[in-house]
Design a protein around this motif. Sequence first.
Motif, short mmCIF file in Angstrom:
data_model
loop_
_atom_site.label_atom_id
_atom_site.label_comp_id
_atom_site.label_asym_id
_atom_site.label_seq_id
_atom_site.Cartn_x
_atom_site.Cartn_y
_atom_site.Cartn_z
N PRO A 43 0.84 -1.21 0.00
CA PRO A 43 0.00 0.00 0.00
C PRO A 43 0.87 1.26 0.00
CG PRO A 43 -0.83 -1.59 1.58
CD PRO A 43 0.49 -2.13 1.10
N GLY A 44 0.55 2.18 -0.88
CA GLY A 44 1.33 3.41 -1.01
C GLY A 44 1.40 4.23 0.25
N GLU A 45 0.40 4.10 1.10
CA GLU A 45 0.40 4.88 2.34
C GLU A 45 1.51 4.47 3.29
OE1 GLU A 45 -3.88 4.91 0.86
OE2 GLU A 45 -2.26 3.45 0.98
N LEU A 46 2.01 3.23 3.18
CA LEU A 46 3.00 2.75 4.14
C LEU A 46 4.30 3.55 4.11
CD1 LEU A 46 0.93 0.43 4.48
CD2 LEU A 46 2.87 -1.09 4.70
N PRO A 47 4.99 3.66 2.96
CA PRO A 47 6.23 4.43 3.00
C PRO A 47 6.01 5.92 3.27
CG PRO A 47 5.71 3.83 0.75
CD PRO A 47 4.74 3.10 1.63
N TRP A 122 -2.08 -1.11 9.51
CA TRP A 122 -0.93 -0.64 8.74
C TRP A 122 0.14 -0.02 9.64
CZ3 TRP A 122 -3.48 1.87 3.83
CH2 TRP A 122 -3.97 0.85 3.01
N GLY A 123 -0.26 0.65 10.70
CA GLY A 123 0.72 1.22 11.62
C GLY A 123 1.61 0.15 12.23
N GLU A 124 1.01 -0.99 12.55
CA GLU A 124 1.77 -2.13 13.08
C GLU A 124 2.77 -2.62 12.03
OE1 GLU A 124 0.82 -6.72 14.50
OE2 GLU A 124 -0.84 -5.41 13.92
N ARG A 139 3.02 5.42 16.94
CA ARG A 139 3.00 6.76 16.32
C ARG A 139 2.72 6.75 14.82
NH1 ARG A 139 9.37 8.48 16.28
NH2 ARG A 139 10.08 6.54 15.38
N TYR A 140 2.68 5.59 14.19
CA TYR A 140 2.48 5.53 12.74
C TYR A 140 1.00 5.54 12.34
CZ TYR A 140 7.38 4.23 12.96
OH TYR A 140 8.72 4.22 13.23
N GLN A 141 0.20 4.72 12.98
CA GLN A 141 -1.20 4.57 12.58
C GLN A 141 -1.95 5.91 12.51
OE1 GLN A 141 -2.48 1.56 11.52
NE2 GLN A 141 -4.24 2.73 10.85
N PRO A 142 -1.77 6.83 13.48
CA PRO A 142 -2.51 8.09 13.40
C PRO A 142 -2.16 8.96 12.19
CG PRO A 142 -1.66 7.73 15.62
CD PRO A 142 -1.05 6.69 14.75
N ARG A 143 -1.09 8.65 11.48
CA ARG A 143 -0.65 9.49 10.36
C ARG A 143 -1.04 8.91 8.99
NH1 ARG A 143 3.91 12.84 12.07
NH2 ARG A 143 3.43 14.06 10.21
N VAL A 144 -1.71 7.76 8.96
CA VAL A 144 -2.10 7.14 7.69
C VAL A 144 -3.01 8.06 6.89
CG1 VAL A 144 -3.35 5.21 6.63
CG2 VAL A 144 -1.72 4.76 8.48
N GLY A 145 -3.97 8.69 7.53
CA GLY A 145 -4.88 9.60 6.82
C GLY A 145 -4.15 10.79 6.22
N GLU A 146 -3.18 11.31 6.94
CA GLU A 146 -2.37 12.42 6.43
C GLU A 146 -1.59 11.97 5.19
OE1 GLU A 146 1.28 15.31 7.97
OE2 GLU A 146 0.33 13.94 9.38
N ALA A 147 -1.05 10.77 5.25
CA ALA A 147 -0.32 10.23 4.09
C ALA A 147 -1.25 10.12 2.89
CB ALA A 147 0.28 8.87 4.43
N ARG A 148 -2.45 9.58 3.10
CA ARG A 148 -3.41 9.43 2.01
C ARG A 148 -3.76 10.78 1.40
NH1 ARG A 148 -7.07 6.54 4.26
NH2 ARG A 148 -6.22 4.62 3.44
#
Length: 190
Positions: A43-47, A122-124, A139-148
Amino acid sequence: AAAALAAPASAEAADCLTYPGDEAPKATLAGWMAYGASARGVPGELPVTAALVESSLTNLPPGDAGYAGYFQMRLDIWNQGAYAGYPANPQLQLNWFVDTALQVLASKRATDPSYGATESRWGEWIADVERPAEQFRGRYQPRVGEARALIGAGCIPDGEPAPPPAETTDATPPELHLARPRPLRRLRGL
């Protein structure tokens, strides 16, 4: 993996194959990262999420702490072999992230078939790639929406579905209503 990036999926996607430069807008960098990852099945959101957390989506130069790049990769570990020269080569940084994400996915799915299958985990997955101290894994999971939001609709390979809409939170508490057809004379409990 290299064959997946050998030819652009469309004329528009051609710009997504080439690193846009350290000074490019964050949305352009995010699109480039997302395209490279999604072309290889990640998924593109990961990196993009990882880079937001680790470097504020900035290609950081090597510092005193021995880390560099978008993903704060350790110089003493990763600046050799297939990733030698990564501080000056963001494509190698992205390759490292995607290679590691695919290795983690294969390893975890051996015991947990649902690993990485839903956005809520995805944060995991990112934490398993980045391997921060335990107290920083969340700290990663809360930023997935920002990445998207940064990725937008650009740089998605042809034939790939658009990113799913951001998850919404149901703030309405549940209610329970019981009805009885006639009055009960002796109610001893439910």
